[in-house]
Write an enzyme that holds these catalytic residues in place. Structure first.
Site, PDB file in Angstrom:
ATOM      1  N   ASP A  46       7.308  -3.540  -0.364  1.00  0.00           N
ATOM      2  CA  ASP A  46       6.731  -4.699   0.312  1.00  0.00           C
ATOM      3  C   ASP A  46       6.674  -5.923  -0.593  1.00  0.00           C
ATOM      4  OD1 ASP A  46       4.782  -3.551  -1.334  1.00  0.00           O
ATOM      5  OD2 ASP A  46       3.619  -2.785   0.341  1.00  0.00           O
TER       6      ASP A  46
ATOM      7  N   ASP B  63      -8.054   2.109   3.297  1.00  0.00           N
ATOM      8  CA  ASP B  63      -8.020   2.278   4.760  1.00  0.00           C
ATOM      9  C   ASP B  63      -6.870   3.201   5.193  1.00  0.00           C
ATOM     10  OD1 ASP B  63      -5.820   0.688   4.296  1.00  0.00           O
ATOM     11  OD2 ASP B  63      -6.478  -1.003   5.519  1.00  0.00           O
TER      12      ASP B  63
ATOM     13  N   HIS C 204      -3.663   2.987   4.452  1.00  0.00           N
ATOM     14  CA  HIS C 204      -2.327   2.418   4.669  1.00  0.00           C
ATOM     15  C   HIS C 204      -1.307   2.964   3.666  1.00  0.00           C
ATOM     16  CE1 HIS C 204      -3.551  -1.268   2.014  1.00  0.00           C
ATOM     17  NE2 HIS C 204      -2.841  -0.451   1.269  1.00  0.00           N
TER      18      HIS C 204
ATOM     19  N   GLU D  96      -0.955  -1.191   7.919  1.00  0.00           N
ATOM     20  CA  GLU D  96      -2.401  -1.166   8.097  1.00  0.00           C
ATOM     21  C   GLU D  96      -2.769  -0.292   9.303  1.00  0.00           C
ATOM     22  OE1 GLU D  96      -3.931  -2.190   5.669  1.00  0.00           O
ATOM     23  OE2 GLU D  96      -3.974  -4.342   5.346  1.00  0.00           O
TER      24      GLU D  96
HETATM   25  P1  PGA Z   1      -3.787   0.396  -5.424  1.00  0.00           P
HETATM   26  O1  PGA Z   1      -3.178   0.030  -4.009  1.00  0.00           O
HETATM   27  O2  PGA Z   1      -2.805   1.311  -6.074  1.00  0.00           O
HETATM   28  O3  PGA Z   1      -3.893  -0.918  -6.133  1.00  0.00           O
HETATM   29  O4  PGA Z   1      -5.092   1.064  -5.171  1.00  0.00           O
HETATM   30  C1  PGA Z   1      -2.602   1.017  -3.230  1.00  0.00           C
HETATM   31  C2  PGA Z   1      -2.208   0.454  -1.893  1.00  0.00           C
HETATM   32  O5  PGA Z   1      -2.869  -0.458  -1.398  1.00  0.00           O
HETATM   33  O6  PGA Z   1      -1.242   0.968  -1.313  1.00  0.00           O
END
Ligand code: PGA
Length: 263
Positions: free
Chosen positions: A72, A141, A143, A148
């Site tokens: 992404d 959450d 994702h 999302e």
């Molecule tokens: P993080 O993010 O590794 O910074 O916790 C993971 C994500 O949002 O996929």
């Protein structure tokens, strides 16, 4: 689904990096038959990238015939912006290893034509022969990539609007200023990830415990897009002990027992 439970962040990072190296070396990639790797950004994979660089420096792996696709990118950030995922990847991985620039694929968040950018990305993945191993993290959450809650489980690469909770979580990379966090992104879809031959998800820390519970013990649901991994024939989650806090004792014991002699 396999669930590998390690004591802490460092052992998760080491396991993930060694697994990637094992997969690349087992494949014996060549210029005409490269290994295709899907890659994430975020805090979770930082340790894994450090380990991969270390293994590269120790000549345990070469990325010469590896093709990468990142998950992404923020819309509106230039590659040289410090918060862009392009910048993150250059700093934390690409510039330290022997990946060929033409083998690196990232979505362009500065494009004027989102639809074309996204369909070209899907096309490039297909032309590369599909992704052999997709590495990812998860959001609090649930994702995966920026899919999302309530993203279609058959979604493909497209524009997504971030939820308030993700904007808040990611504001730590933008001086804690919510207003600086882009609200839209380009992201591969759930189905893009699930098309990979193998998917490896990293989850560390207690703040991921709820997402892990829904992903492993809950039903398949667009509310927690990580749960789509249950439908994948070769899905692996590698997590640390704190991330298992919400799992039942029975689940934890089951995976500890069944995985004790595995890679
Ligand atoms: P993080 O993010 O590794 O910074 O916790 C993971 C994500 O949002 O996929």
């Amino acid at each position: 689904m396999r669930v590998i439970i390690k004591p802490d962040y460092d052992t998760v990072s080491k396991w993930a990096a060694n697994y990637i190296v094992y997969r690349i070396n087992k494949f014996r990639p060549s210029a005409t038959r490269p290994f295709v790797l899907g890659l994430p950004t975020g805090s979770t994979p930082l340790g894994m990238y450090r380990e991969l660089i270390d293994l590269y420096q120790k000549r345990k792996v070469s990325f010469e015939n590896v093709v990468t696709f990142n998950m992404d990118e923020y819309i509106g950030l230039k590659p040289q912006d410090k918060q862009s995922y392009r910048y993150f990847m250059e700093e934390n991985f690409f510039k330290h290893v022997n990946l060929k620039p033409q083998n690196i694929h990232m979505l362009n968040g500065m494009t004027k034509d989102y639809e074309k950018e996204c369909s070209d990305y899907e096309k490039a993945i297909r032309q590369a022969g599909g992704i052999h191993l997709f590495i990812g993290g998860i959001g609090t959450d649930g994702h995966i990539a920026f899919n999302e809650p309530f993203s279609s489980l058959s979604s493909r690469t497209r524009v997504k609007t971030l939820t308030d909770s993700t904007i808040k979580a990611n504001s730590r990379f933008f001086d804690g200023d919510l207003s600086k966090v882009p609200t839209t992104v380009l992201t591969v879809g759930v189905a893009t990830i699930m098309d990979a031959a193998e998917v490896l998800i990293l989850a560390t820390g207690e703040n991921k415990a709820k997402a892990l519970k829904h992903g492993i013990e809950g039903g398949v649901s667009h509310v927690w897009t990580i749960s789509a991994l249950q439908m994948h024939p070769h899905g692996i989650i590698v997590c640390d002990k704190p991330a298992t806090k919400e799992l039942s004792e029975q689940t934890v014991n089951y995976f500890m027992e069944i995985e004790k002699n595995n890679f």
